[in-house]
Design an enzyme around this catalytic site. Structure first.
Site, PDB file in Angstrom:
ATOM      1  N   LYS A 152       0.430  -1.051   0.152  1.00  0.00           N
ATOM      2  CA  LYS A 152       0.229  -0.203   0.203  1.00  0.00           C
ATOM      3  C   LYS A 152       1.004   1.417  -0.614  1.00  0.00           C
ATOM      4  O   LYS A 152       0.152   2.116  -0.035  1.00  0.00           O
ATOM      5  CB  LYS A 152      -1.060   0.364   1.779  1.00  0.00           C
ATOM      6  CG  LYS A 152      -2.017  -1.027   1.481  1.00  0.00           C
ATOM      7  CD  LYS A 152      -2.797  -1.144   0.029  1.00  0.00           C
ATOM      8  CE  LYS A 152      -3.363  -2.137   0.007  1.00  0.00           C
ATOM      9  NZ  LYS A 152      -5.256  -1.926  -1.131  1.00  0.00           N
ATOM     10  N   SER A 173      -3.533 -11.388   4.959  1.00  0.00           N
ATOM     11  CA  SER A 173      -4.251 -11.300   3.185  1.00  0.00           C
ATOM     12  C   SER A 173      -2.298 -12.690   2.329  1.00  0.00           C
ATOM     13  O   SER A 173      -3.238 -13.092   1.812  1.00  0.00           O
ATOM     14  CB  SER A 173      -4.146 -10.430   2.971  1.00  0.00           C
ATOM     15  OG  SER A 173      -2.435  -9.595   3.072  1.00  0.00           O
TER      16      SER A 173
END
Length: 458
Positions: A42, A273
């Site tokens: 991110k 994740s």
């Protein structure tokens, strides 16, 4: 060496081959997005969105950035905002790991916790709350990763080309997850132009609606999951599923097991994740009947999850590790003395050492053991009475401060006996004869009941 800003280190992450896991006929490669300076993929998105807002005049010097984030977007924004001098307000669901929240606050972000059990349209839903805060804050810009075109652009112009070059244009499939959909959509746009034969494979948490949408074009109500950063209860508006040929539903259990396997076999510490992506990639690879080259992502580092998926006690509390059942109150003991997981103290230890142990393990009382026998209990009230404002009293030993008269309970006692202990304001110290077994708190009983699929007697 020329000095560079930490922001110049975002991107160009390494690609490594999986060598100690069963990948069938395929070669599986991991793109280590955990090597970005903020520790996750991110960082790319955060830099792209803030730069686009600056170019478009939506973000002025000294302005405020507001965002809703369930994961690492907040950390990426906090890194970039701290370097560029922006105030940052982040609205995060309360299931986010404590490590992430502490990291955000250390970077100067203002964290607003909100409920993770409510859906879109509820006033406490994290995206709706963030939009409202931005509207009510002067000179604020709601960065809105779910609708921000600079989100997928970061992967279309960065992540995708890097993977393509690192695999020397020999690539058959990429396994991704969807949170805001930036990674999926950006990679889809890049490979649609450069190599439309590349297959995109979706890894989706059990409970998320995305796999249903891929397979049927519709979906029902979302469930819940513990995996952080991917999975949704709606279809993000920028999502492009055009290259997705198959989807794998990954349970919390499979995700966490896969991440822990990645650490033990490959030496890579990855988050939840990433565990889901790896699990889906391994399933895909093992199902192939001809060799293929496959890439998936290590989205972030597992150091943000040490208190959760890498903590055996947390796994037990959440029903992801099943302790041996004996059919009595022993089943309620999460940290069993026989397993070496009990936090306790000895009567001859100094109070300052024991106090630090209590803080480290976030407990307010400790059983006092000598030769595995309970000889007392020490709680915060005992410490207060003993120290009484005199720091040198921390040098005293536990024996001088502990409560020697303790109430113990046999594992063969009834649930009603246990509730009586709780009603009197005590924890239950479990002993079998004189042998200490562990303790049961009210939180342990609640967690046990929550884990049960149906009513069950103890």
């Amino acid at each position: 060496m020329q000095d560079q800003s930490v922001l110049s280190l975002i991107g160009n992450t390494p690609l490594v081959k999986v060598t100690h896991l069963d990948t069938g006929l395929c070669e599986l490669y991991l793109k280590l997005e955990s090597h970005n300076p903020g520790g996750s993929i991110k960082d790319r998105v955060a830099l792209s969105m803030i730069a686009a807002a600056e170019r478009g005049g939506k973000l002025k010097p000294g302005g405020t950035i507001v965002e809703a984030t369930a994961g690492n977007t907040g950390l990426g924004l906090a890194l970039v905002a701290s370097q560029k001098g922006y105030r940052l307000v982040l609205v995060v669901p309360d299931k986010m790991s404590r490590e992430k929240i502490l990291h955000l606050q250390a970077l100067g972000a203002e964290v607003v916790l909100t409920r993770s059990d409510v859906g879109k349209g509820h006033p406490e839903y994290y995206q709706d709350l963030a939009a409202r805060i931005a509207k009510e804050t002067p000179d604020a810009y709601y960065i809105d990763q779910f609708n921000n075109p600079a989100n997928p652009l970061a992967h279309e112009t960065g992540t995708g080309p890097e993977i393509w070059e690192q695999t020397r244009h020999e690539l058959d499939a990429v396994v991704v997850g969807v949170g805001s959909s930036g990674t999926l959509t950006g990679l889809t746009r890049f490979f649609s132009r450069e190599a439309p034969r590349v297959e995109i494979v979706l890894a989706d948490p059990v409970g998320s609606v995305l796999a249903d949408h891929v397979e049927t074009g519709r979906h029902g109500e979302a469930g819940s999951w513990l995996i952080e950063g991917i999975g949704e209860d709606f279809i993000p508006p920028q999502t492009d599923f055009s290259l997705v040929k198959r989807a794998y539903r990954i349970s919390d259990q499979e995700s966490f097991d896969s991440a822990r396997l990645l650490l033990s076999r490959e030496g890579i510490l990855a988050g939840s994740s990433s565990g889901a992506l790896l699990a889906a990639a391994l399933r895909y690879c093992r199902a192939q009947t001809e060799p293929k080259r496959v890439v998936t992502l290590v989205c972030d580092s597992g150091n943000k999850y040490l208190s959760k998926m890498y903590n055996d006690d947390w796994l037990v509390d959440n029903g992801l590790v099943e302790l041996p059942r004996l059919g009595d109150l022993t089943d309620l003991i999460v940290r069993r003395h026989a397993d070496g997981s009990t936090v306790s103290c000895h009567p001859d230890e100094p109070l300052n050492v024991v106090y630090q142990r209590m803080r480290l393990h976030d407990v307010s009382q400790l059983p006092v053991l000598a030769d595995d026998k309970v000889v007392g209990i020490l709680d915060e009230w005992d410490l207060l009475l003993s120290v009484h404002g005199e720091p040198e009293n921390f040098r005293q030993n536990v024996r001088s401060a502990m409560t020697s008269e303790v109430r113990t309970l046999s594992p063969r006692a009834s649930l009603q006996d246990l509730l009586h202990i709780f009603n009197d304001g005590h924890v239950a110290l479990m002993v079998d004869g004189e042998r200490y077994l562990g303790l049961i708190t009210q939180a342990d009983l609640l967690a046990f009941w929550r884990r049960q699929p149906r009513s069950r007697s103890i």
